[in-house]
Design an enzyme around this catalytic site. Structure first.
Site, short mmCIF file in Angstrom:
data_model
loop_
_atom_site.label_atom_id
_atom_site.label_comp_id
_atom_site.label_asym_id
_atom_site.label_seq_id
_atom_site.Cartn_x
_atom_site.Cartn_y
_atom_site.Cartn_z
N LYS A 109 0.73 -1.26 -0.02
CA LYS A 109 0.06 0.01 0.02
C LYS A 109 0.93 1.10 0.00
CE LYS A 109 -3.72 2.65 0.35
NZ LYS A 109 -4.70 2.81 1.22
N LYS A 123 -0.62 12.00 5.20
CA LYS A 123 -0.66 11.07 6.14
C LYS A 123 0.14 9.72 5.54
CE LYS A 123 -3.03 7.30 7.26
NZ LYS A 123 -3.97 6.36 6.90
#
Lengths: 293, 293, 293, 293
Positions: free
Chosen positions: D171, D239
């Site tokens: 990811k 983030k």
């Protein structure tokens, strides 16, 4: 060796030529705009109405023009120095240009029987006026020795750094470091301010340790006061970063920090801040932190 | 205020504790490995066999440990300082850690009735031995005033730079600038060498102008001699660049040059060069130019 | 419009010229080394022993040469195309060069009464052989319309993207993106491998989502097999990144990622890996992670 | 395996939980704000008023929460999943967090006798609603096999990529590539526009060749229309770039392009543009070229 032809009487060139006059040289100056020639004449130099006139009776010819194409035109172009020079004449180019162009000029000079040095300077307008420039010279050692007395009239630190183009390489290295030091200082100060640290105290303590630099000594006040009056304009440093990039590319050297700061300078110029002092890197860094004022 | 508990007697901590002894303080030292405690005792300090023992009768507690998690454990953890401290005690953390951790420690201290300062240092092992460290202090002004006599036993430049965490922010700014200056010097010198310029002469002339820096004065010789004996290890600077990155992220500041040089240091550490002095950035820059030796 | 003069019968030029022959054009080819001309003759083209001969009776002249100075020499130089062209002749430069040079050539063409288009291609040697190149054309709409039938013999996607130089700008944008995509893929795959992730499976899942790219489809296998047989050589991509950098500088656009990957490609070339395929960016990325093999 | 505890019914979690209900699972959902629990109940799920209640009778527990500290609190914290789980229970964390945290959670799970998988997703809110997410799973093969039927209720591409943490690494690699592709597209389009190239035509021709990417297909229109309605917010990508940076640092991998684009995203967030879609990188790139609107 008493007559010096001087091509390019701009912000840097005119005070340099005047210092040569003061040192006793017979200076024959040429400039595209005649007003600057008048200024030299007012300072007891002589005026020339063409490059040919400035060159033909001179022992040494000095050029101080803006960029590589200007040097190519003035030195190697039609009606230029090489067309009017005599064997053994010494041509000292004190412009800041690409090392490769400096080498090409020297090669053409060799064919024309003319001795050539590249001798860019640092120290700015103040250094030119006071005759205390640093001068980085590339070329043959004998030619450097011949040029030294003349250069001593305009500079204080005069160093022979290597063969043709070496002077320009060192100037490029200088501009690379200065740009980087400015940007690092900007990053440090914006980080301090964004973290409620007193930046004036921060500058004091940073300057006292391994992070100290001449840029910190001379430019942190400008940054903290947001006073970006040039000084050395970002548009000129942008030109110089083009030379740095070209020099690194030609030498096969990767300059990750140099190329990153070149992008930031390019951005400032693109946004219309090219007229600011190069400490204006602080302005962009502050905006990138959402802290513009 | 005559008894100082000292936690962490490593390369930096031991000579600092010894300087406190020399200055007349009663120093009770604790270290995970007992050998270092013996060394302090040999220098007329006292030894403690637990953090509790070093803390309970001290007026001031100083900590010098490697990283943020160590500070958290030693100060706030089970059996740590706060569990053993008494109201009004002054805890000075002189480790280099994240500003955010420093603030969290100070907040926990306030709850425990303990006064806390962050006071990271620069100056290296030599500075610690000679007692001439630079110390950047964050916290309350009154606590700084109380700590100053103690700090004067270990440092020379002792500056209050702002509230809790500010000392660590300035240390981060310092490490950001130092890393960048080292890399810029490496890029300049590799460019010079790859262009047949004499790098020794280049250093001389670069140092005399706006490109001058303490890094150039102290580290160019290491680079040109390829002598990368630490000094300040790249692995430590890598740790510090992690702090720089975290501090900039937390403060909302973009650090394009800082993050670029952090990648280069990360690469050196990944390749196994973490034990070299941080001037070893030159080594990678030379390899990236195909000039490794 | 049946006779095409073709200057530059290299890896790309020769198969393009052959496709023109196949499409029924009378092709007169010139190349500095005569061998390539013989190859065209063997494919039923005609040979020329000078640029003049290739140009004088042609309706259209196509040039496919390595770099900006080559185009300047072949088109505007002594004995070049403009000296031998006739009014209204259409010159299509299909080399990859700087947009600024393309504009200068077009301007010189206008003075010489010649119509000029810049029409760089993508698709590589395979695309040239199969006649399926993508062609990005800059210049006047009417000239594009006139050129289109000829271009259809060598390409499949043929697009008019704007005024003179626009074709080169789009090619530069293309090379910027491709270089970046290659490097990002390399960073992703090295991160995966260094974290014990199966990179083959990673490629599959990355390719299925928003991270998908043509570079991932075509180049990840090369990377994972460390098979860097060109393909498109890093030395050529290095040349193109020089064009990208110059084009961005001229347009006043900062390209932070473009300039960062340009440094990595420069480094590979400096280290002697210029002959590798551009997927060789993986090799450097792996070395920077201490994982070279 | 028919009862699924579901912790975190946010933008992504709620539609995922609803799809599990539709697929026949008995879903017991918990969320800090009770409103979202009501929404699940309205969709025929069951509501829980504590993590304990959601966990104790479930065969599988799924977590979808914002960040690493949330996962640590929900899974390992007081009153969290591990305190309430039974031996052999399967916990699937589908949040996007640091690989190191995922590994720490799995390790703690092993001690608690619980099987853990990290299974972050890509595909956005639309993919969650339609049940077509891509799911990258790290952990033991047997646990992956056990989880697969459950995951098939919420995703379409479900891949086992390696041991614990590997799902998060992939990811991270995905987010690294996507951020880079967006920025490269922005650089290419701003270069095109600043050079008078029609950007719509440029996108067409760039997409057809080696520069093609899913980002170009899906995001170039947003950029050219300056429509930066999220989509995937820059604050979330910021983030995620923190996770990418941490993962690369931990794995010892230099990511020069990844870290450069992370700075640009940090800058946009610092300037107050965190609510824009991540295609908003175009906005900053345009401003850096002095072309803001």
């Amino acid at each position: 060796m008493s007559t010096v032809g001087f091509i390019g009487l701009g912000t840097m060139g005119l005070p340099m030529a005047e210092n040569l006059v003061k040192a006793g040289y017979d200076v024959v100056g040429y400039n595209r705009s005649a007003k600057r020639v008048d200024a030299l004449v007012a300072a007891r130099g002589r005026g020339a109405s063409s490059i040919a006139e400035a060159v033909k009776d001179s022992d040494v010819v000095i050029t101080v023009v803006p960029d590589s194409p200007d040097v190519e035109a003035v030195v190697m172009g039609e009606g230029g120095i090489f067309e009017n020079s005599h064997p053994g004449q010494l041509v000292i180019d004190m412009s800041t240009i690409e090392p490769a162009t400096a080498r090409a000029v020297a090669e053409a000079g060799a064919k024309a029987g003319v001795r050539v040095l590249d001798a860019p300077v640092s120290g700015g307008e103040a250094g030119a006026v006071e005759g205390v420039l640093s001068i980085m010279v590339g070329g043959a050692a004998a030619d450097f020795a011949a040029a030294k007395p003349v250069l001593e009239a305009v500079g204080r630190t005069i160093v022979h750094v290597g063969p043709h183009g070496a002077g320009q390489t060192v100037k490029a290295a200088n501009q690379l470091m200065v740009a980087g030091h400015l940007q690092l200082l900007a990053e440090a100060l914006v980080l301090a301010e964004a973290s409620d640290v007193d930046p004036v105290v921060a500058v004091e303590v940073l300057g006292g340790g391994l992070a100290g630099s001449t840029v910190l000594d001379r430019k942190s006040e400008n940054m903290l006061k947001r006073d970006f009056t040039a000084g050395f304009r970002l548009s000129l440093h942008h030109k110089d970063m083009g030379i740095v990039t070209a020099a690194a590319r030609e030498a096969g050297v990767a300059i990750p920090l140099g190329s990153a700061v070149a992008q930031l300078i390019a951005s400032l110029v693109a946004r219309g801040d090219g007229g600011l002092d190069h400490s204006g890197l602080f302005k962009l860094t502050e905006e990138l932190a959402g802290r513009s004022q």
